[in-house]
Design an enzyme around this catalytic site. Structure first.
Site, PDB file in Angstrom:
ATOM      1  CG  ASP A  30      17.781   8.878   4.604  1.00 45.00           C
ATOM      2  OD1 ASP A  30      16.655   8.502   4.969  1.00 45.00           O
ATOM      3  OD2 ASP A  30      18.543   8.179   3.904  1.00 45.00           O
ATOM      4  CG  PHE A 152      -2.231   6.215  14.161  1.00 46.37           C
ATOM      5  CD1 PHE A 152      -2.395   4.859  14.380  1.00 46.37           C
ATOM      6  CD2 PHE A 152      -1.849   7.026  15.226  1.00 46.37           C
ATOM      7  CE1 PHE A 152      -2.206   4.304  15.640  1.00 46.37           C
ATOM      8  CE2 PHE A 152      -1.667   6.484  16.488  1.00 46.37           C
ATOM      9  CZ  PHE A 152      -1.841   5.122  16.696  1.00 46.37           C
ATOM     10  N   GLY A 253     -12.675  -6.071  -2.595  1.00 45.09           N
ATOM     11  CA  GLY A 253     -11.724  -5.928  -3.694  1.00 45.09           C
ATOM     12  C   GLY A 253     -10.839  -7.148  -3.821  1.00 45.09           C
ATOM     13  CB  CYS A 260       1.278  -0.500   6.892  1.00 46.47           C
ATOM     14  SG  CYS A 260       2.279   0.999   6.825  1.00 46.47           S
TER      15      CYS A 260
END
Length: 433
Positions: A30, A152, A253, A260
């Site tokens: 990173d 995923f 909701g 995402c």
């Protein structure tokens, strides 16, 4: 195998830790030296169930390392995974600058054949752009292959999803690269879907857009249920029993959020508009329903309290979903700011999201409470904005004793209406009566 993960955000850290957990040797890279120092010291900058445990165990076993040097990672690894941020631009396209920068750094560091894997969520044909960049800066013409391997992972259960995936997609035209990817994923005992690069890139956007469609669909059905005194949960159960549809993502909701779904839908719409020359009208409607769902819910609060100004309102939830500390594009945060804009006095509690909310100042005038009951102290209404299990366990008798008036607005259908009303609360949820 020896693997490098470039980008130590949510996807990068979970992917790296889980690869190490199954026996690979992983170096996570990173460009934020402070983050790298934290990880080396055993401190994890994000909350994800089981992640800290995995990082510490595999770092101690010398299978997981952290660095700020792309060159070190490329030198040490056979396969390089790119998991850098791909934020949304104002025009609906994805900002690929971090991906392009990573590709350039990889090219400059190449000394021998490597497989470069796009694991960040990227638009179709990004693999072609990455290959072009590496070719351009790869002065020694070192051989390499490009693979698309979309993730995923669901925040809140990302470790489980990584260790026990329901599918692994590998997009490549190189048998050499595919063989290495099959070796990496051999410990996971999950069927692999081998495709071309472009198809693999499209799978992620198409999948997330379809899941968002299910959410907006059931939220629209919930409005119909309210108009006709039907129960959206019973309707969803009846729909979900059809194995062609399934029950997942049919929970009504206040709408979807997070890092995402909003981005992926906007990107998919932009791809269709720019590459096909026509809008994806169905997804635009998914966006519209989601964008209006919060206002639809808040109108219920106004209808009961009449005027929000000066009203003390407790809000349970800041994160966009439970079991994460992620507040990016959180509908809960949007809800709180909408209440604040109407001069309500907001008291908020979230098990994991308050630290980042304070640091980023996303709900500037809200009071951060020490517990759900502390947030409810003296409140004239309670709003449930995130479906943490902790909230469902709060004793209703004590909750009522803390509140000044007894209205509950359940934006996630977390509580049982009949039980709540037995304790004397006025209870309002989404699509239930």
């Amino acid at each position: 195998m020896k693997l490098c993960i470039i980008g130590s955000g949510h996807v990068g850290l979970v992917t790296g830790a889980c690869f190490a957990e199954v026996g690979h040797h992983v170096i996570c890279v990173d460009n934020d030296q402070h983050k790298v120092d934290m990880l080396v010291a055993g401190k994890v900058p994000i909350y994800e169930p089981r992640l800290e445990e995995l990082i510490r165990r595999n770092a101690a076993a010398k299978r997981l390392f952290f660095s700020s040097s792309v060159k070190c990672g490329v030198d040490a690894a056979e396969v390089i995974f790119v998991t850098v941020p791909t934020p949304l631009r104002t025009d609906g396209n994805v900002d690929l600058s971090c991906v392009e920068e990573a590709a350039c750094e990889i090219a400059l560091a190449l000394r021998a054949y490597r497989v470069v894997v796009d694991k960040s969520t990227v638009p179709v044909k990004t693999g072609e752009k990455v290959a072009e960049i590496i070719h351009r800066y790869n002065a020694a013409d070192i051989p390499f292959d490009i693979v698309s391997n979309p993730e995923f992972l669901r925040e809140g259960c990302a470790v489980r999803d990584s260790l026990h995936p329901d599918r692994i997609v590998i997009g490549s035209s190189s048998q050499r690269a595919i063989a290495l990817m099959e070796k990496i994923y051999e410990p996971f005992s999950t069927p692999l879907l081998i495709t071309d690069v472009n198809s693999a890139e499209l799978i992620k956007h198409a999948a997330n857009s379809f899941l968002a469609l299910k959410i907006s669909y059931i939220n629209m059905v919930a409005r119909i249920c309210e108009a006709n005194k039907a129960d959206v949960e019973k309707v969803a159960d009846g729909i979900g029993l059809d194995k062609r549809i399934g029950r997942d993502f049919l929970d009504a909701g206040i709408g979807y959020g997070g890092s995402c779904f909003p981005k992926d839908i906007a990107t998919f719409i932009a791809i269709c508009q720019q590459q096909l020359g026509e809008p994806f009208a169905l997804l635009k409607e998914v966006q519209r329903i989601n964008d209006t769902q919060l206002e639809y819910f808040v109108s219920k609060i106004r209808g009961v309290l009449r005027v929000l100004e000066g009203k003390k309102i407790a809000v349970w939830g800041l994160t966009f979903k439970p079991d994460t500390d992620d507040i990016r594009n959180s509908v809960a945060v949007d809800l709180i700011n909408l209440l604040i804009s109407e001069r309500a006095i907001v008291q908020v509690y979230d098990p994991k999201g308050m630290k980042k909310s304070k640091e980023l100042g996303v709900v500037p005038t809200a009071r951060f409470a020490s517990s759900p009951l502390d947030a409810a102290q003296g409140a004239e209404a309670l709003v449930i904005a995130t479906e943490w299990k902790e909230f469902a366990a709060v004793g209703l008798r004590e909750l009522k004793a803390r509140m000044q008036a007894w209205s509950i607005f359940d934006g996630r259908n977390l509580l049982n209406p009949s039980v709540v009303r037995q304790f004397g609360f006025s209870y309002y949820s989404v699509g239930r009566f």
